[in-house]
Write a protein that holds these residues in place. Sequence first.
Motif, PDB file in Angstrom:
ATOM      1  N   PRO A 156      -7.692  11.449  14.596  1.00  0.00           N
ATOM      2  CA  PRO A 156      -8.528  10.223  14.172  1.00  0.00           C
ATOM      3  C   PRO A 156      -8.100   8.921  13.624  1.00  0.00           C
ATOM      4  CG  PRO A 156      -7.466  12.020  12.228  1.00  0.00           C
ATOM      5  CD  PRO A 156      -6.932  12.434  13.672  1.00  0.00           C
ATOM      6  N   VAL A 157      -9.548   8.221  13.978  1.00  0.00           N
ATOM      7  CA  VAL A 157      -9.039   6.373  13.605  1.00  0.00           C
ATOM      8  C   VAL A 157      -9.520   6.009  12.518  1.00  0.00           C
ATOM      9  CG1 VAL A 157      -9.063   4.098  14.233  1.00  0.00           C
ATOM     10  CG2 VAL A 157      -8.078   5.791  16.287  1.00  0.00           C
ATOM     11  N   ILE A 158      -8.758   6.202  11.603  1.00  0.00           N
ATOM     12  CA  ILE A 158      -8.760   5.251  10.481  1.00  0.00           C
ATOM     13  C   ILE A 158      -9.121   3.649   9.831  1.00  0.00           C
ATOM     14  CG2 ILE A 158      -9.107   5.165   7.475  1.00  0.00           C
ATOM     15  CD1 ILE A 158      -7.723   7.820   7.294  1.00  0.00           C
ATOM     16  N   GLU A 159     -10.363   3.300   9.732  1.00  0.00           N
ATOM     17  CA  GLU A 159     -10.254   1.345  10.204  1.00  0.00           C
ATOM     18  C   GLU A 159      -9.870   1.146   9.083  1.00  0.00           C
ATOM     19  OE1 GLU A 159     -13.016  -0.395  13.328  1.00  0.00           O
ATOM     20  OE2 GLU A 159     -13.932   2.108  13.126  1.00  0.00           O
ATOM     21  N   ASP A 160      -8.765  -0.103   8.009  1.00  0.00           N
ATOM     22  CA  ASP A 160      -8.614  -0.308   7.206  1.00  0.00           C
ATOM     23  C   ASP A 160      -9.567  -1.925   7.190  1.00  0.00           C
ATOM     24  OD1 ASP A 160      -8.339  -2.062   5.020  1.00  0.00           O
ATOM     25  OD2 ASP A 160      -6.203  -1.450   5.115  1.00  0.00           O
ATOM     26  N   ALA A 161     -11.263  -1.755   7.072  1.00  0.00           N
ATOM     27  CA  ALA A 161     -11.675  -2.860   7.272  1.00  0.00           C
ATOM     28  C   ALA A 161     -12.034  -3.507   6.587  1.00  0.00           C
ATOM     29  CB  ALA A 161     -12.933  -2.573   7.716  1.00  0.00           C
ATOM     30  N   ALA A 162     -10.890  -3.846   5.155  1.00  0.00           N
ATOM     31  CA  ALA A 162     -11.077  -4.797   3.892  1.00  0.00           C
ATOM     32  C   ALA A 162     -11.380  -6.175   4.144  1.00  0.00           C
ATOM     33  CB  ALA A 162      -9.593  -4.443   3.059  1.00  0.00           C
ATOM     34  N   CYS A 163     -11.227  -6.289   4.805  1.00  0.00           N
ATOM     35  CA  CYS A 163     -11.053  -7.749   4.739  1.00  0.00           C
ATOM     36  C   CYS A 163     -12.330  -8.081   5.400  1.00  0.00           C
ATOM     37  CB  CYS A 163     -10.096  -8.663   5.188  1.00  0.00           C
ATOM     38  SG  CYS A 163      -7.845  -9.033   4.536  1.00  0.00           S
ATOM     39  N   ALA A 164     -13.404  -7.247   6.923  1.00  0.00           N
ATOM     40  CA  ALA A 164     -14.073  -7.120   8.010  1.00  0.00           C
ATOM     41  C   ALA A 164     -15.051  -7.322   7.868  1.00  0.00           C
ATOM     42  CB  ALA A 164     -13.291  -6.788   8.494  1.00  0.00           C
ATOM     43  N   ALA A 165     -16.415  -7.462   6.408  1.00  0.00           N
ATOM     44  CA  ALA A 165     -17.304  -7.566   6.928  1.00  0.00           C
ATOM     45  C   ALA A 165     -17.761  -8.650   6.763  1.00  0.00           C
ATOM     46  CB  ALA A 165     -18.017  -7.377   5.383  1.00  0.00           C
TER      47      ALA A 165
END
Length: 377
Positions: free
Chosen positions: A147-156
Amino acid sequence: MIPIARPLLDESEAEAARAVVMSGWLTQGAEVAAFERAFASEVAAPFACAVSSCTAALDLALRAAGVGQGDEVVTVSHSFIAAANAVRNRGATPVFVDIESDTFNLDPNRLAAAITPRTRAILCVHQMGMPCDLGRILGIARDHRLPVIEDAACAAGAEIMIDGAWSKIGRPHGDIACFSFHPRKVITTGEGGMLTTANPEWDASFRAWRQHGMDLAADARHGVASVVFEAYRSIGLNYRMTDIQAAIGRRQLDRLAGIVASRRRLADRYGRRLAGTSVAPPAEPAFARSNWQSYSVRLPDGVDQRGFMQALLDRGIATRRGIMCAHREPSYAGLPHPPLPKSEQAQDRCVLLPLFAQMTDAEQDQVAEAVGEACAP
């Protein structure tokens, strides 16, 4: 003082918060549900679940992916320490790979070699709002059934070209994407986070785990015509978002497109204004449209990072050093890792310049002038 960041807030957010306060319902309720629906629609995700922070989102994502004691998660050291901490909090070990120098994101060329029989997931980061090379990362993950988890904390608000079409980060393209609404981010709720996924079972688990494993939300209990008793069918914690935060988040989400457009204009202008200096601007790959949550420049050889930052501070300009590397922190001393020269160089040789949606051209000119003087021989 020109700050490194400044959230875009006004009476609209204040009135939204006031309305919630006056309603008497402050914790997770109707506003949270509305924010989740709006966010899911914004990024074209089947499901969105609001939580108290992106760290909470990462913890829940890793739990859903089955990460536990003795497992490994392949990720980057060059990121805020929350990502690595979330892995260790699950009893697993972060396996660090180096980054690409130009994008500051995980280098897909190094990914396969880091995967072992103990690898349970890949945690990639869209660093500073710049989408990472998901196309290649997902291909490798599928080959290894991970599985791939995207840390999109900064990416909105950031976008990526996948399968010949542009789409928002958070769709999700991997299995789960995790967002932050901290004040340094493009939109804010003060603190807060969001998970998006296409997996209905995982979404249901997130909703239970964020409220101690309870199978019935508090607002649902208050809306029934007969007495009901909740049950706690799994172990969870209090990762709830408040309705006050969600009401602010809904107003912020209305601003997102405009905020991103302003930041992209300013990033383009930075590139032109800094062209005459010796700093190296960041690169945006053809497959990515960054939201430019941060603007990181690389200093030329011979320019001291601390001295450069002090020179700008003396002129009333706030900066931050390059993104941290978790493996260099005392709490990670002794954790084995491969050589990470590009990650370390990014921390030591890069500086984040001020960038926020309401930044004026005059303020940006002041920054560019100061950068040129601080780098002058």
